[in-house]
Write a protein that holds these residues in place. Structure first.
Motif, PDB file in Angstrom:
ATOM      1  N   HIS A  18      42.767  43.960  31.023  1.00  0.00           N
ATOM      2  CA  HIS A  18      41.725  44.105  30.003  1.00  0.00           C
ATOM      3  C   HIS A  18      41.835  45.497  29.383  1.00  0.00           C
ATOM      4  O   HIS A  18      41.543  46.497  30.038  1.00  0.00           O
ATOM      5  CB  HIS A  18      40.334  43.908  30.622  1.00  0.00           C
ATOM      6  CG  HIS A  18      39.215  43.991  29.639  1.00  0.00           C
ATOM      7  ND1 HIS A  18      38.831  42.924  28.878  1.00  0.00           N
ATOM      8  CD2 HIS A  18      38.414  45.020  29.283  1.00  0.00           C
ATOM      9  CE1 HIS A  18      37.825  43.278  28.101  1.00  0.00           C
ATOM     10  NE2 HIS A  18      37.561  44.558  28.326  1.00  0.00           N
ATOM     11  N   GLY A  19      42.278  45.557  28.139  1.00  0.00           N
ATOM     12  CA  GLY A  19      42.357  46.828  27.426  1.00  0.00           C
ATOM     13  C   GLY A  19      43.586  47.637  27.776  1.00  0.00           C
ATOM     14  O   GLY A  19      44.482  47.179  28.489  1.00  0.00           O
ATOM     15  N   VAL A  20      43.620  48.857  27.265  1.00  0.00           N
ATOM     16  CA  VAL A  20      44.808  49.703  27.392  1.00  0.00           C
ATOM     17  C   VAL A  20      44.728  50.706  28.545  1.00  0.00           C
ATOM     18  O   VAL A  20      45.695  51.415  28.817  1.00  0.00           O
ATOM     19  CB  VAL A  20      45.080  50.468  26.066  1.00  0.00           C
ATOM     20  CG1 VAL A  20      45.400  49.493  24.955  1.00  0.00           C
ATOM     21  CG2 VAL A  20      43.920  51.367  25.701  1.00  0.00           C
ATOM     22  N   LYS A  21      43.589  50.777  29.232  1.00  0.00           N
ATOM     23  CA  LYS A  21      43.417  51.758  30.304  1.00  0.00           C
ATOM     24  C   LYS A  21      43.772  51.213  31.681  1.00  0.00           C
ATOM     25  O   LYS A  21      43.562  51.875  32.684  1.00  0.00           O
ATOM     26  CB  LYS A  21      41.977  52.262  30.321  1.00  0.00           C
ATOM     27  CG  LYS A  21      41.598  53.040  29.078  1.00  0.00           C
ATOM     28  CD  LYS A  21      40.193  53.570  29.179  1.00  0.00           C
ATOM     29  CE  LYS A  21      39.820  54.359  27.949  1.00  0.00           C
ATOM     30  NZ  LYS A  21      38.453  54.875  28.027  1.00  0.00           N
ATOM     31  N   GLY A  22      44.281  49.990  31.739  1.00  0.00           N
ATOM     32  CA  GLY A  22      44.670  49.420  33.020  1.00  0.00           C
ATOM     33  C   GLY A  22      43.545  48.699  33.739  1.00  0.00           C
ATOM     34  O   GLY A  22      43.658  48.395  34.922  1.00  0.00           O
ATOM     35  N   PHE A  23      42.456  48.409  33.044  1.00  0.00           N
ATOM     36  CA  PHE A  23      41.366  47.639  33.636  1.00  0.00           C
ATOM     37  C   PHE A  23      41.781  46.179  33.770  1.00  0.00           C
ATOM     38  O   PHE A  23      42.730  45.728  33.124  1.00  0.00           O
ATOM     39  CB  PHE A  23      40.098  47.728  32.789  1.00  0.00           C
ATOM     40  CG  PHE A  23      39.524  49.112  32.658  1.00  0.00           C
ATOM     41  CD1 PHE A  23      39.716  50.089  33.631  1.00  0.00           C
ATOM     42  CD2 PHE A  23      38.781  49.446  31.548  1.00  0.00           C
ATOM     43  CE1 PHE A  23      39.177  51.355  33.508  1.00  0.00           C
ATOM     44  CE2 PHE A  23      38.228  50.719  31.409  1.00  0.00           C
ATOM     45  CZ  PHE A  23      38.444  51.667  32.383  1.00  0.00           C
ATOM     46  N   VAL A  24      41.071  45.444  34.602  1.00  0.00           N
ATOM     47  CA  VAL A  24      41.328  44.012  34.777  1.00  0.00           C
ATOM     48  C   VAL A  24      40.016  43.242  34.675  1.00  0.00           C
ATOM     49  O   VAL A  24      38.938  43.800  34.893  1.00  0.00           O
ATOM     50  CB  VAL A  24      42.002  43.707  36.142  1.00  0.00           C
ATOM     51  CG1 VAL A  24      43.380  44.337  36.215  1.00  0.00           C
ATOM     52  CG2 VAL A  24      41.130  44.145  37.307  1.00  0.00           C
ATOM     53  N   LYS A  25      40.133  41.958  34.343  1.00  0.00           N
ATOM     54  CA  LYS A  25      38.994  41.045  34.400  1.00  0.00           C
ATOM     55  C   LYS A  25      38.995  40.429  35.784  1.00  0.00           C
ATOM     56  O   LYS A  25      40.013  39.912  36.242  1.00  0.00           O
ATOM     57  CB  LYS A  25      39.118  39.934  33.358  1.00  0.00           C
ATOM     58  CG  LYS A  25      38.976  40.386  31.944  1.00  0.00           C
ATOM     59  CD  LYS A  25      39.099  39.185  31.006  1.00  0.00           C
ATOM     60  CE  LYS A  25      39.136  39.619  29.572  1.00  0.00           C
ATOM     61  NZ  LYS A  25      39.318  38.459  28.660  1.00  0.00           N
ATOM     62  N   LEU A  26      37.853  40.487  36.450  1.00  0.00           N
ATOM     63  CA  LEU A  26      37.737  39.995  37.813  1.00  0.00           C
ATOM     64  C   LEU A  26      36.632  38.943  37.871  1.00  0.00           C
ATOM     65  O   LEU A  26      35.524  39.173  37.399  1.00  0.00           O
ATOM     66  CB  LEU A  26      37.403  41.153  38.758  1.00  0.00           C
ATOM     67  CG  LEU A  26      37.217  40.753  40.208  1.00  0.00           C
ATOM     68  CD1 LEU A  26      38.203  41.509  41.078  1.00  0.00           C
ATOM     69  CD2 LEU A  26      35.810  41.028  40.671  1.00  0.00           C
ATOM     70  N   GLU A  27      36.959  37.781  38.450  1.00  0.00           N
ATOM     71  CA  GLU A  27      35.969  36.729  38.648  1.00  0.00           C
ATOM     72  C   GLU A  27      35.498  36.766  40.091  1.00  0.00           C
ATOM     73  O   GLU A  27      36.298  36.650  41.013  1.00  0.00           O
ATOM     74  CB  GLU A  27      36.567  35.354  38.340  1.00  0.00           C
ATOM     75  CG  GLU A  27      35.578  34.222  38.526  1.00  0.00           C
ATOM     76  CD  GLU A  27      36.164  32.857  38.218  1.00  0.00           C
ATOM     77  OE1 GLU A  27      35.383  31.899  38.132  1.00  0.00           O
ATOM     78  OE2 GLU A  27      37.400  32.739  38.074  1.00  0.00           O
ATOM     79  N   SER A  28      34.189  36.920  40.276  1.00  0.00           N
ATOM     80  CA  SER A  28      33.606  36.953  41.610  1.00  0.00           C
ATOM     81  C   SER A  28      33.194  35.553  42.014  1.00  0.00           C
ATOM     82  O   SER A  28      32.604  34.822  41.228  1.00  0.00           O
ATOM     83  CB  SER A  28      32.382  37.874  41.615  1.00  0.00           C
ATOM     84  OG  SER A  28      31.707  37.782  42.845  1.00  0.00           O
ATOM     85  N   TYR A  29      33.463  35.181  43.267  1.00  0.00           N
ATOM     86  CA  TYR A  29      33.091  33.870  43.792  1.00  0.00           C
ATOM     87  C   TYR A  29      31.792  33.923  44.600  1.00  0.00           C
ATOM     88  O   TYR A  29      31.431  32.950  45.240  1.00  0.00           O
ATOM     89  CB  TYR A  29      34.203  33.317  44.685  1.00  0.00           C
ATOM     90  CG  TYR A  29      35.505  33.056  43.961  1.00  0.00           C
ATOM     91  CD1 TYR A  29      35.533  32.645  42.635  1.00  0.00           C
ATOM     92  CD2 TYR A  29      36.713  33.216  44.614  1.00  0.00           C
ATOM     93  CE1 TYR A  29      36.728  32.408  41.980  1.00  0.00           C
ATOM     94  CE2 TYR A  29      37.911  32.965  43.964  1.00  0.00           C
ATOM     95  CZ  TYR A  29      37.908  32.566  42.657  1.00  0.00           C
ATOM     96  OH  TYR A  29      39.097  32.310  42.023  1.00  0.00           O
ATOM     97  N   MET A  30      31.104  35.042  44.556  1.00  0.00           N
ATOM     98  CA  MET A  30      29.902  35.200  45.362  1.00  0.00           C
ATOM     99  C   MET A  30      28.682  34.650  44.627  1.00  0.00           C
ATOM    100  O   MET A  30      28.638  34.634  43.399  1.00  0.00           O
ATOM    101  CB  MET A  30      29.716  36.663  45.717  1.00  0.00           C
ATOM    102  CG  MET A  30      30.912  37.213  46.487  1.00  0.00           C
ATOM    103  SD  MET A  30      30.663  38.878  47.073  1.00  0.00           S
ATOM    104  CE  MET A  30      29.534  38.571  48.399  1.00  0.00           C
ATOM    105  N   GLU A  31      27.675  34.223  45.394  1.00  0.00           N
ATOM    106  CA  GLU A  31      26.457  33.703  44.781  1.00  0.00           C
ATOM    107  C   GLU A  31      25.810  34.770  43.905  1.00  0.00           C
ATOM    108  O   GLU A  31      25.347  34.482  42.797  1.00  0.00           O
ATOM    109  CB  GLU A  31      25.468  33.249  45.847  1.00  0.00           C
ATOM    110  CG  GLU A  31      24.197  32.675  45.242  1.00  0.00           C
ATOM    111  CD  GLU A  31      23.242  32.162  46.295  1.00  0.00           C
ATOM    112  OE1 GLU A  31      22.849  31.002  46.182  1.00  0.00           O
ATOM    113  OE2 GLU A  31      22.908  32.930  47.211  1.00  0.00           O
TER     114      GLU A  31
END
Length: 182
Positions: free
Chosen positions: A29-42
């Protein structure tokens, strides 16, 4: 019956015994090395409470920190030590695991998904047996998939007391009253 988004995958073997999938890195996600993370927690944001205890399939520690929210269960996340967009792309579809012992104990009549997956399913009339293969929650309620022995298709049942009469984790079975189909 089930609260704390009873996470649905237990990994054993590969030095990952008693590890459970907590989240998945979807893409960069973006140019700074971020990522999109999907959480499986309630409570999806609780994933960051365990940020120092997450590992990939190779047992490499992946430390994460919160950057922003995209959806209720999808976050922009920084991986510790990662500042390069191109390297972040290598983490696409990486599942993040945690030792299951770090999770809170289930209360009575509450179960983590992984406790149910793989249990023997028995009908109350003892005519059919099978195995619980997966559990899904798409927002309208929890659905349990059962592969019955000697049947080609899996059966999907809502996870409600009308169908699930007894759950015995210690003995490894679930007692089910199958619906009468027209």
């Amino acid at each position: 019956m089930v609260s704390y988004k009873k996470i649905n995958n237990l990994i054993s073997g590969l030095n990952m015994s008693k590890k459970i999938v907590m989240a998945k890195i979807l893409t960069s996600h973006g140019v700074k090395g971020f990522v999109k993370l999907e959480s499986y927690m309630e409570k999806p944001r609780d994933i960051f409470k365990y940020s120092n205890n997450l590992y990939d399939l190779n047992n490499k520690n992946i430390k994460i920190s919160f950057v922003g929210t995209l959806k209720p269960n999808v976050f922009v996340t920084k991986i510790d030590g990662l500042n390069d967009m191109d390297i972040a792309k290598n983490y696409r579809n990486t599942e993040l695991f945690m030792d299951i012992s770090l999770l809170p104990k289930s209360e009575e009549n509450e179960y983590y998904y992984n406790e149910l997956i793989g249990l023997e399913a028995k009908t109350i009339d003892n005519k059919s047996t099978g195995i619980i293969t997966s559990i899904d929650d798409h927002g309208a309620g929890i659905v349990v998939e059962i592969k019955w022995n000697n049947e080609k298709l899996e059966e999907s049942l809502p996870f409600i007391n009308d169908y699930f009469k007894e759950i015995n984790i210690e003995k490894g079975y679930v007692l089910i009253e199958r619906p009468n189909y027209i």
